[in-house]
Design an enzyme around this catalytic site. Structure first.
Site, PDB file in Angstrom:
ATOM      1  N   ASP A   1      10.050  -9.297  42.221  1.00 23.84           N
ATOM      2  CA  ASP A   1      11.360  -9.601  41.647  1.00 23.84           C
ATOM      3  C   ASP A   1      11.459  -9.071  40.213  1.00 23.84           C
ATOM      4  OD1 ASP A   1      13.864 -11.222  41.992  1.00 23.84           O
ATOM      5  OD2 ASP A   1      13.068 -12.281  40.245  1.00 23.84           O
TER       6      ASP A   1
ATOM      7  N   GLU B   1      -8.222  -3.793  47.213  1.00 26.49           N
ATOM      8  CA  GLU B   1      -9.488  -4.465  47.543  1.00 26.49           C
ATOM      9  C   GLU B   1      -9.427  -5.117  48.923  1.00 26.49           C
ATOM     10  OE1 GLU B   1     -10.609  -7.570  44.867  1.00 26.49           O
ATOM     11  OE2 GLU B   1     -10.301  -6.265  43.137  1.00 26.49           O
TER      12      GLU B   1
END
Ligand code: NOJ
Length: 559
Positions: free
Chosen positions: A227, A276
């Protein structure tokens, strides 16, 4: 406040990808935005909830989308419909519990759907523990460093620290009250006063958001919609703007609080975290920038994966303008090797069936317009969008051809900007009305009980637009979306595919090929004679007369 999932085995795995081969699934994904308040209400309180979304996942799988983006469902006082988050790791009780979120993610994955959650890093709720402590502890509290607290101007600090205005209207500053009850420093809020802006120069803020990312990634989400991704970093010294034109959420101007270069370091750090995790987790930026080239900065290879294409969303139903924005969007993404994205509607703008029912006038339209024209153009616009190279975003209810509800009474409105702008702006509730699923009477299957509540009233004519009413009707907008998504999924020329080649076409017409796929669009009010070729795959108008493009239509062909 944070809830605990102590007994739930984790991490959830994301949707499996073929071993060793990244699918880069987001490059052509069709991502469906669920606005949880208005999608499906399982407990009958008039407000949509996570169990409601969960119960409708098979509908989304059958519709043919790849992923679901959920607008915020976190603990929130709902001053801005959940974009004011009090606890980033908790589900608001009105939407359910963390266990419901967990079950939703698991079910979605079983159905082959990915889940993207909203992340709101520009501001918190004023009820967030940090902000409450900052107020309680008063000047000198280290918690104040995590927000933008400043002394006011004027003899006794009675004036805001600078001239910035809130996107929702009024000053972007509110004066706090010191613990002894006297007027104190001011704090910055680019949106409502209940949404204080974080200070991203504070290492505690950066640490906290990295931890929040991990929390949801560990829960198994496939990505984040970020956002106000362009707003996190403010120009040093918070300089005056020198102008008092009211800002718009959807504005593209260069501002000392928007699109500052410093935001990119934040997204590089986030990308390292996303990478990751197994299963290709992604992030998409809500970044309003002055140009598509500036938007491309957010999707450089070491930053986020996608950015919404608001330039496309704001384009009128006009062949020349559409072609220009398609070309510039594809060109802007090429150097950074990011997929273009396309979007026509979301929870902040007037639905495209209503925008196109009116003369071009931006993304906030208050007139009902010519419904039939709007729907005809909306269907054609959707087929054009789904034929473009890249990824596309759908907003719940557009597959039903829903218009905006333009005549909501003021007393039911909840958009905070409506109240801050004294009813002159802030009409986003019109696209947030709960969607109709079935039955003859409100809430049309949105809630479990006929005659039960819905937080915004639904128009009587929505009975005919429900999922039930449209299913199996080959002329319905729902079946058009289902067919389009099935073709898009099956045809290797569509989706990310190759680029597009424009073909010569008369004014008002767009014609392009993508390998063996041909798309013909007539944006004019007249039928246009045009040599059609190949086998008709789908048309926004139903039937097609060979050699003639119907007014406001799009057709797909295999050539
Ligand atoms: C953008 C969101 O889409 C909108 O609904 C919200 O009001 C603002 N950001 C503030 O969070």
């Amino acid at each position: 406040m944070t809830q605990n999932l102590a007994d739930t085995p984790r991490p959830l795995s994301a949707v499996a990808t073929p071993a060793g081969e990244p699918s880069r699934w987001w490059r052509d994904a069709v991502i469906y935005q669920v606005y949880p308040r208005s999608f499906a209400d399982a407990n009958g309180d008039g407000m949509g909830d996570l169990p409601g979304v969960r119960s409708r996942l098979p509908y989304l799988r059958d519709l043919g989308v790849d992923a679901v983006w959920l607008s915020p469902f976190y603990a929130s006082p709902q001053a801005d419909a959940g974009y004011d988050v009090a606890d980033y790791r908790a589900v608001d009780p009105m939407f359910g519990t963390l266990l419901d979120a967990d079950a939703l993610i698991r079910d979605a994955h079983e159905l082959g759907l990915r889940i993207i959650v909203d992340l709101v890093p520009n501001h918190s709720s004023d009820q967030h523990e940090w902000f409450q402590r900052a107020l309680r502890e008063g000047p000198g509290s280290p918690l104040r460093e995590r927000y933008h607290f400043r002394a006011g101007k004027g003899e006794s600090g009675e004036l805001p620290p600078n001239d910035w205005e809130s996107i929702f209207g009024g000053p972007a500053w509110t004066r706090s009250t010191d613990p002894d009850g006297t007027p104190g420093d001011w704090y910055l809020h680019l949106f409502a006063p209940e949404q204080p802006d974080f200070n991203w120069d504070s290492p505690a803020v950066a640490d906290e958001f990295r931890s929040i990312l991990r929390f949801w990634l560990d829960m198994g989400v496939d990505g984040f919609r970020v956002d106000v991704a362009h707003g996190l970093v403010k120009a040093p010294g918070l300089p005056d703007l020198g102008s008092h034109d009211q800002l718009k959420l959807l504005g593209n101007d260069v501002m000392p609080f928007f699109d500052q270069d410093g935001v990119h370091e934040i997204y590089r750090a986030w990308r390292r975290i996303l990478d990751e995790y197994p299963g290709e987790r992604i992030a998409v930026a809500e970044a309003w920038t002055p140009t598509v080239e500036r938007t491309a900065n957010y999707v450089r290879p070491d930053e986020l994966h996608q950015a919404f294409n608001f330039q496309y969303l704001g384009t009128a139903w006009d062949a020349a303008e559409l072609r220009a924005v398609i070309d510039s969007s594809l060109a802007a993404m090429r150097p950074v090797d990011a997929p273009a994205t396309w979007v026509l509607s979301n929870h902040d703008v007037t639905r495209h069936a209503t925008r196109f029912a009116n003369p071009p006038g931006g993304t906030q339209i208050r007139e009902r317009g010519d419904r039939e024209l709007g729907l005809r153009r909306a269907r054609a616009a959707t087929l054009l969008m789904l034929a473009l190279p890249g990824s596309a975003y759908l907003y719940q209810g557009e597959e039903l051809g829903l218009p905006d509800v333009t005549d909501l009474p003021d007393e039911v409105r909840q958009d905070p900007s409506f109240f801050r702008a004294s009813g002159q702006d802030g009409f986003r509730d019109g696209c947030r009305v709960p969607i109709p699923w079935s039955g003859e009477a409100a809430p049309y299957g949105f809630g479990p009980v006929e005659g039960g509540p819905s937080w915004l009233p639904q128009p009587a004519e929505w009975a005919g637009l429900s999922v039930e009413a449209q299913t199996g009707d080959p002329t319905s907008t729902l079946e058009l979306y289902r067919s389009a998504l099935a073709i898009r999924r099956a045809d290797p020329a569509l989706g990310a595919g190759g680029e597009l080649t424009w073909l010569p076409a008369p004014e008002g017409v767009l014609a392009f090929r993508r390998d063996s796929f041909l798309c013909l669009v007539n944006t004019t009010a007249e039928a246009v004679v045009f040599a059609t070729e190949g086998r008709l795959l789908l048309s926004s108008t139903g039937q097609v007369e060979p050699g003639l493009l119907a007014p406001d239509s799009t057709s797909w062909w295999a050539v």
